[in-house]
Scaffold this motif. Structure first.
Motif, PDB file in Angstrom:
ATOM      1  N   LEU A  15      34.682  43.140  22.400  1.00 13.65           N
ATOM      2  CA  LEU A  15      35.614  43.066  21.277  1.00 13.65           C
ATOM      3  C   LEU A  15      36.325  44.401  21.089  1.00 13.65           C
ATOM      4  CD1 LEU A  15      33.452  41.212  18.590  1.00 13.65           C
ATOM      5  CD2 LEU A  15      35.531  40.314  19.646  1.00 13.65           C
ATOM      6  N   GLU A  16      37.599  44.330  20.732  1.00 14.23           N
ATOM      7  CA  GLU A  16      38.343  45.510  20.304  1.00 14.23           C
ATOM      8  C   GLU A  16      39.260  45.095  19.159  1.00 14.23           C
ATOM      9  OE1 GLU A  16      41.089  47.141  23.090  1.00 14.23           O
ATOM     10  OE2 GLU A  16      41.776  45.205  23.834  1.00 14.23           O
ATOM     11  N   LYS A  17      39.711  46.075  18.388  1.00  7.33           N
ATOM     12  CA  LYS A  17      40.666  45.794  17.320  1.00  7.33           C
ATOM     13  C   LYS A  17      42.039  46.316  17.721  1.00  7.33           C
ATOM     14  CE  LYS A  17      38.329  45.185  12.895  1.00  7.33           C
ATOM     15  NZ  LYS A  17      38.142  45.735  11.523  1.00  7.33           N
ATOM     16  N   VAL A  18      43.029  45.442  17.603  1.00  4.12           N
ATOM     17  CA  VAL A  18      44.416  45.812  17.859  1.00  4.12           C
ATOM     18  C   VAL A  18      45.221  45.388  16.634  1.00  4.12           C
ATOM     19  CG1 VAL A  18      46.429  45.504  19.341  1.00  4.12           C
ATOM     20  CG2 VAL A  18      44.142  45.539  20.354  1.00  4.12           C
ATOM     21  N   ASN A  19      45.932  46.338  16.044  1.00 11.15           N
ATOM     22  CA  ASN A  19      46.693  46.088  14.807  1.00 11.15           C
ATOM     23  C   ASN A  19      45.794  45.524  13.707  1.00 11.15           C
ATOM     24  OD1 ASN A  19      48.914  46.914  16.293  1.00 11.15           O
ATOM     25  ND2 ASN A  19      49.684  44.837  16.651  1.00 11.15           N
ATOM     26  N   GLY A  20      44.543  45.990  13.684  1.00 13.49           N
ATOM     27  CA  GLY A  20      43.615  45.602  12.624  1.00 13.49           C
ATOM     28  C   GLY A  20      42.924  44.273  12.828  1.00 13.49           C
ATOM     29  N   GLU A  21      43.182  43.577  13.955  1.00 17.33           N
ATOM     30  CA  GLU A  21      42.575  42.277  14.218  1.00 17.33           C
ATOM     31  C   GLU A  21      41.683  42.337  15.452  1.00 17.33           C
ATOM     32  OE1 GLU A  21      44.846  38.454  13.604  1.00 17.33           O
ATOM     33  OE2 GLU A  21      46.524  39.849  13.764  1.00 17.33           O
ATOM     34  N   TYR A  22      40.576  41.588  15.393  1.00 17.97           N
ATOM     35  CA  TYR A  22      39.696  41.504  16.554  1.00 17.97           C
ATOM     36  C   TYR A  22      40.324  40.645  17.652  1.00 17.97           C
ATOM     37  CZ  TYR A  22      35.610  43.537  14.187  1.00 17.97           C
ATOM     38  OH  TYR A  22      34.729  44.380  13.553  1.00 17.97           O
ATOM     39  N   GLN A  23      40.121  41.077  18.876  1.00 17.91           N
ATOM     40  CA  GLN A  23      40.436  40.288  20.059  1.00 17.91           C
ATOM     41  C   GLN A  23      39.596  40.860  21.195  1.00 17.91           C
ATOM     42  OE1 GLN A  23      44.716  41.201  20.110  1.00 17.91           O
ATOM     43  NE2 GLN A  23      44.430  42.467  21.916  1.00 17.91           N
ATOM     44  N   GLY A  24      39.694  40.256  22.367  1.00 15.21           N
ATOM     45  CA  GLY A  24      38.910  40.818  23.456  1.00 15.21           C
ATOM     46  C   GLY A  24      38.703  39.850  24.594  1.00 15.21           C
ATOM     47  N   ALA A  25      37.728  40.207  25.437  1.00 10.31           N
ATOM     48  CA  ALA A  25      37.487  39.480  26.678  1.00 10.31           C
ATOM     49  C   ALA A  25      36.112  38.841  26.675  1.00 10.31           C
ATOM     50  CB  ALA A  25      37.606  40.437  27.872  1.00 10.31           C
ATOM     51  N   SER A  26      36.017  37.695  27.341  1.00 11.63           N
ATOM     52  CA  SER A  26      34.735  37.001  27.503  1.00 11.63           C
ATOM     53  C   SER A  26      34.452  36.834  28.994  1.00 11.63           C
ATOM     54  CB  SER A  26      34.754  35.640  26.793  1.00 11.63           C
ATOM     55  OG  SER A  26      35.888  34.874  27.161  1.00 11.63           O
ATOM     56  N   ARG A  81      51.658  37.047  26.999  1.00  8.80           N
ATOM     57  CA  ARG A  81      51.959  36.033  25.983  1.00  8.80           C
ATOM     58  C   ARG A  81      50.988  36.177  24.808  1.00  8.80           C
ATOM     59  NH1 ARG A  81      53.324  30.234  28.493  1.00  8.80           N
ATOM     60  NH2 ARG A  81      51.385  30.420  29.681  1.00  8.80           N
ATOM     61  N   LYS A  82      51.542  36.572  23.685  1.00  4.58           N
ATOM     62  CA  LYS A  82      50.747  36.765  22.475  1.00  4.58           C
ATOM     63  C   LYS A  82      50.064  35.462  22.078  1.00  4.58           C
ATOM     64  CE  LYS A  82      51.124  38.683  17.794  1.00  4.58           C
ATOM     65  NZ  LYS A  82      52.044  39.193  16.748  1.00  4.58           N
ATOM     66  N   TYR A  83      48.810  35.557  21.680  1.00  4.76           N
ATOM     67  CA  TYR A  83      47.940  34.464  21.240  1.00  4.76           C
ATOM     68  C   TYR A  83      47.339  33.658  22.400  1.00  4.76           C
ATOM     69  CZ  TYR A  83      50.376  35.371  16.826  1.00  4.76           C
ATOM     70  OH  TYR A  83      50.933  35.961  15.736  1.00  4.76           O
ATOM     71  N   TYR A  84      47.770  33.881  23.617  1.00  2.42           N
ATOM     72  CA  TYR A  84      47.295  33.080  24.751  1.00  2.42           C
ATOM     73  C   TYR A  84      46.019  33.666  25.353  1.00  2.42           C
ATOM     74  CZ  TYR A  84      51.332  29.944  25.149  1.00  2.42           C
ATOM     75  OH  TYR A  84      52.268  28.968  24.928  1.00  2.42           O
ATOM     76  N   ILE A  85      45.282  32.799  26.039  1.00  2.00           N
ATOM     77  CA  ILE A  85      44.143  33.217  26.848  1.00  2.00           C
ATOM     78  C   ILE A  85      44.691  33.667  28.198  1.00  2.00           C
ATOM     79  CG2 ILE A  85      41.959  32.505  27.916  1.00  2.00           C
ATOM     80  CD1 ILE A  85      42.122  30.100  25.808  1.00  2.00           C
ATOM     81  N   HIS A  86      44.320  34.871  28.621  1.00  2.00           N
ATOM     82  CA  HIS A  86      44.759  35.398  29.911  1.00  2.00           C
ATOM     83  C   HIS A  86      43.553  35.443  30.844  1.00  2.00           C
ATOM     84  CE1 HIS A  86      48.149  36.468  27.414  1.00  2.00           C
ATOM     85  NE2 HIS A  86      48.830  36.855  28.482  1.00  2.00           N
ATOM     86  N   THR A  87      43.588  34.608  31.872  1.00  2.00           N
ATOM     87  CA  THR A  87      42.520  34.573  32.867  1.00  2.00           C
ATOM     88  C   THR A  87      42.809  35.629  33.923  1.00  2.00           C
ATOM     89  OG1 THR A  87      42.203  32.206  32.508  1.00  2.00           O
ATOM     90  CG2 THR A  87      41.305  33.137  34.537  1.00  2.00           C
ATOM     91  N   ILE A  88      41.916  36.606  34.035  1.00  2.00           N
ATOM     92  CA  ILE A  88      42.119  37.752  34.927  1.00  2.00           C
ATOM     93  C   ILE A  88      41.061  37.693  36.018  1.00  2.00           C
ATOM     94  CG2 ILE A  88      42.281  40.268  35.040  1.00  2.00           C
ATOM     95  CD1 ILE A  88      42.761  40.190  31.963  1.00  2.00           C
ATOM     96  N   LYS A  89      41.497  37.417  37.247  1.00  2.00           N
ATOM     97  CA  LYS A  89      40.571  37.281  38.371  1.00  2.00           C
ATOM     98  C   LYS A  89      40.688  38.490  39.297  1.00  2.00           C
ATOM     99  CE  LYS A  89      40.521  32.229  38.414  1.00  2.00           C
ATOM    100  NZ  LYS A  89      40.728  31.003  39.223  1.00  2.00           N
ATOM    101  N   LEU A  90      39.532  39.011  39.701  1.00  2.00           N
ATOM    102  CA  LEU A  90      39.470  40.175  40.578  1.00  2.00           C
ATOM    103  C   LEU A  90      38.683  39.822  41.838  1.00  2.00           C
ATOM    104  CD1 LEU A  90      40.109  41.362  37.685  1.00  2.00           C
ATOM    105  CD2 LEU A  90      38.904  43.407  38.426  1.00  2.00           C
ATOM    106  N   ASN A 121      47.159  40.267  19.747  1.00  2.00           N
ATOM    107  CA  ASN A 121      48.181  41.279  19.503  1.00  2.00           C
ATOM    108  C   ASN A 121      48.396  42.099  20.770  1.00  2.00           C
ATOM    109  OD1 ASN A 121      48.957  41.417  16.453  1.00  2.00           O
ATOM    110  ND2 ASN A 121      46.728  41.166  16.450  1.00  2.00           N
ATOM    111  N   ILE A 122      49.640  42.465  21.018  1.00  2.00           N
ATOM    112  CA  ILE A 122      49.968  43.366  22.123  1.00  2.00           C
ATOM    113  C   ILE A 122      50.135  44.761  21.525  1.00  2.00           C
ATOM    114  CG2 ILE A 122      51.608  43.911  23.953  1.00  2.00           C
ATOM    115  CD1 ILE A 122      52.343  40.919  24.004  1.00  2.00           C
ATOM    116  N   PRO A 123      49.310  45.710  21.942  1.00  2.00           N
ATOM    117  CA  PRO A 123      49.368  47.032  21.305  1.00  2.00           C
ATOM    118  C   PRO A 123      50.677  47.755  21.590  1.00  2.00           C
ATOM    119  CG  PRO A 123      47.888  47.066  23.197  1.00  2.00           C
ATOM    120  CD  PRO A 123      48.274  45.638  22.980  1.00  2.00           C
ATOM    121  N   GLU A 124      51.051  48.623  20.677  1.00  2.00           N
ATOM    122  CA  GLU A 124      52.210  49.476  20.888  1.00  2.00           C
ATOM    123  C   GLU A 124      51.762  50.742  21.611  1.00  2.00           C
ATOM    124  OE1 GLU A 124      53.893  50.141  17.072  1.00  2.00           O
ATOM    125  OE2 GLU A 124      54.514  48.048  16.785  1.00  2.00           O
ATOM    126  N   GLY A 125      52.714  51.442  22.179  1.00  2.00           N
ATOM    127  CA  GLY A 125      52.375  52.677  22.866  1.00  2.00           C
ATOM    128  C   GLY A 125      53.168  52.841  24.138  1.00  2.00           C
TER     129      GLY A 125
END
Length: 655
Positions: A345-356, A484-493, A516-520
């Motif tokens: 879990l991480e917080k971006v713009n004050g909201e939790y999101q992350g990877a499973s 894509r904001k709000y979408y599940i991104h499947t990342i395969k390595l 959320n997509i972080p700024e920077g």
């Protein structure tokens, strides 16, 4: 002599070559090479069906069961633990907590305090802390408690299901489909949040309340949510009670139904029609609805159905000193697939999101509850009654023990303004990790509708523009087009390798929920490796051989001999379709010859369905055809017809 030496050198060279290949192509370690599952020895005649687990200050383990018993297990990590029955006669205790010398458990209709006042090892006080209504419906489970930082208790209530509309969750009495906060003395109950369907997994994670829910009506897949007072999680049943004076939420059923079709349709005979998934329909998503319902809380992390579970259960934080590089992250159980997922879990713009990620599979029954032992191992409580599960047992208590070795894994995945940054547990091989061909990313989302579950929709493959690898090989930054904001991104390595042994990742896939997509600052193309070995291979021109010109007279055409008629096509074997069944998540619920969450393929074969009928039932299942299986199959229109025909051919070969 020279010939003998020549032959000897060739043999020696071959032997050394084979040996070197074995060294460089060692088999990648598996889950079981880093953690082992042990069965906790249980006295003969004790059927646990674990509903709650808690580790007590002295190291003893408290266990509550669905049959209404509470045990204290002394020396629980030893080869011969001692089970002492502490309490009995309770109503399906689906949670257990310890506080101030007492045990607290949620029965169907109340939070109960159990105390041993005369110190004889058994509870002699059964005290009602707080009670809530029940209608008597079998599905009105109550979960918890979890202790809040202020010493109060959180509990959650499962919805019931309709009589005629047996597929539709409903709240027949107050606070079903809600989280409740109960004061430490039991004198006050605050309705906290609603929109819950089957909130079996409740947890206070680093001071914040979270819960998990299962796929079902209005729930496209299992997920992990943060819960803040006044939240609406998405299931409308609990809105029946927002008119109560103490409700923190004012959204009404009527308002909800005006914003989205509840799919309550009757046929010519006046009976309700079960909603079915419609392919190529216009649909809404959770984030579409959030624009109209600000109180709607989006999942912090989705747990994709059939991959990271089908009946999501308890979340628990990995404590310091346990399970190597993953301390501070979250483990989530699953009752149907008998497995654990890991969540960063991480917080971006004050909201939790992350990877499973997948963490550990292979438990003997459905994982419902977990508790940490004092030695850093994990107790896992199991049951599958009412659902079915993977594994060979209907209930159990096991212990997951880490061996202090570090696996080659993705430690974390973080969102970046232009893509993702991946942390590894071990340094990666630079050549493989800077090759775009080693990675694959796609994104998708689920429908928000009254149908049971949802197929993945709006799936899109994303272009990876380049990679920046850290000097120590422990981080890879991927620059990706069209996040894509709000979408599940499947990342395969699949192509990334470990530096020293060239191992593959134990679990090469992450599922990142991008709320959320972080700024920077973004990386410039000059900082990136854009090498793509797959593109180089595909770009090579085809080699053609010039046609030879014959200088002899043309020969007369020879009529080919007639070939015998081809025999009937051979039916595919399980191994032929195993990869396909895995990719479509069929094996999460079905096996060739064993009842799991759904019927075995051999049982389906006995129905003698045609191939077209099997495809039709894959796309729109009819759970009423299988009344002995309480967990309905979700619609799977994403299964292509040509793949469905192969699956059908395999099933029908089992007749």
């Amino acid at each position: 002599m020279k010939a003998i030496l020549s032959r000897f050198s060739k043999v020696l060279f071959a032997a050394l070559t084979v040996s070197s290949l074995n060294i460089t192509a060692q088999e990648t370690p598996k889950e079981e090479d880093f953690s082992r599952i042990f069965k906790v020895a249980t006295p003969e005649g004790v059927i646990l069906e674990v509903g709650g687990l808690v580790t007590m200050p002295n190291g003893n383990l408290g266990v509550s069961t669905r049959r209404g018993d509470v045990y204290i297990v002394e020396n629980p990590t030893s080869a011969s633990p001692y089970f002492r029955k502490f309490a009995s006669g309770l109503h399906e205790i689906l949670g257990l907590a310890y506080k101030d010398g007492a045990l607290f458990g949620a029965q169907r209709g109340e939070l109960t305090k159990l105390v041993d006042t005369n110190m004889d090892g058994k509870a002699d006080v059964y005290e009602t802390v707080y009670s809530w209504p029940i209608s008597g419906h079998y599905h009105e489970y109550s979960f918890g408690p979890k202790i809040a930082p202020d010493g109060s208790f959180f509990v959650t209530g499962n919805v019931a299901f309709g009589n005629e509309e047996w597929w539709r969750g409903e709240s027949r009495v107050p606070w079903r489909g809600w989280a409740m906060k109960i004061s430490a003395d039991g004198n006050k109950m605050e309705p906290w949040a609603t929109g819950m369907r089957s909130p079996a997994g409740i947890g206070v994670l680093n001071g914040d309340l979270f819960y998990t829910d299962n796929q079902g009506d209005w729930m496209g897949s299992g997920a992990l949510w943060q819960v803040v007072k006044g939240d609406f999680m998405g299931h409308p049943a609990g809105l029946a009670w927002t008119g109560m004076p103490n409700s923190p939420l004012k959204l009404t059923e009527a308002k909800f139904n005006s914003l989205i079709d509840p799919r309550k349709t009757k046929n010519a005979q006046g009976r309700y029609i079960k909603p079915e998934n419609v392919v190529n329909e216009e649909f809404k998503t959770l984030f579409d609805m959030k624009k109209e319902i600000p109180e709607l809380r989006l999942p912090a992390v989705w747990l994709p159905y059939g991959i990271l579970g089908i009946s999501t259960s308890e979340p628990i934080v990995i404590p310091k000193g346990s399970f190597g590089p993953f301390e501070g992250q979250v483990l989530v159980g699953d009752q149907g697939m008998s497995m654990l997922s890991r969540v960063f879990l991480e917080k971006v713009n004050g909201e939790y999101q992350g990877a499973s990620f997948v963490f550990r599979t292979g438990f003997r029954s459905g994982v419902l509850r977990m508790a940490w032992a004092r030695d850093g191992s994990l107790f896992v409580g199991e049951t599958n009654r009412g659902w079915g599960s993977a594994g060979e047992a209907n209930e159990g208590l096991q212990r997951l023990v880490w061996n202090n070795k570090t696996p080659f894994e993705m430690k974390a995945v973080r969102a970046m303004p232009d893509g993702f940054e991946i942390d590894f547990t071990q340094a990666v091989d630079p050549k493989s990790a800077t090759d775009i061909a080693s990675y694959d990313i796609e994104s998708y989302i689920y429908k928000y509708h009254a149908v049971y579950g949802s197929p993945p929709v709006n799936t899109e493959k994303l272009k990876i523009k380049g990679i920046k690898l850290s000097e120590d090989g422990m981080k890879a930054r991927l620059v990706v087009d069209n996040l894509r904001k709000y979408y599940i991104h499947t990342i395969k390595l699949e192509g990334v390798r470990e530096k020293d042994n060239f191992y593959s990742l134990v679990h090469p896939t992450a599922y990142y929920t991008l709320n959320n997509i972080p700024e920077g600052p973004k990386l410039s193309m000059t900082e990136l490796s854009t090498r793509n070995s797959a593109a180089v291979v595909s770009a090579k021109p085809a080699v053609t051989t010039p046609a030879k010109t014959s200088v002899t007279a043309a020969k007369p055409a020879v009529k080919p001999e007639a070939k015998p008629a081809a025999s009937a096509a051979k039916s595919p074997t399980f191994n032929d379709v195993k990869a396909m069944l895995t990719s479509y998540t069929c094996l999460a619920c079905h096996s060739p010859d064993k009842k799991l969450v759904g019927p075995a393929f051999s049982e389906i074969a006995k129905r003698k369905y045609t191939a077209d009928k099997i495809i039709q039932l894959i796309h729109n299942p009819q759970p009423q055809n299988w009344p002995d299986y309480p967990t309905p199959m979700p619609p799977m229109p994403q299964v292509k017809r040509e793949d469905g025909l192969k699956i059908a051919a395999y099933i029908n070969s089992l007749k």
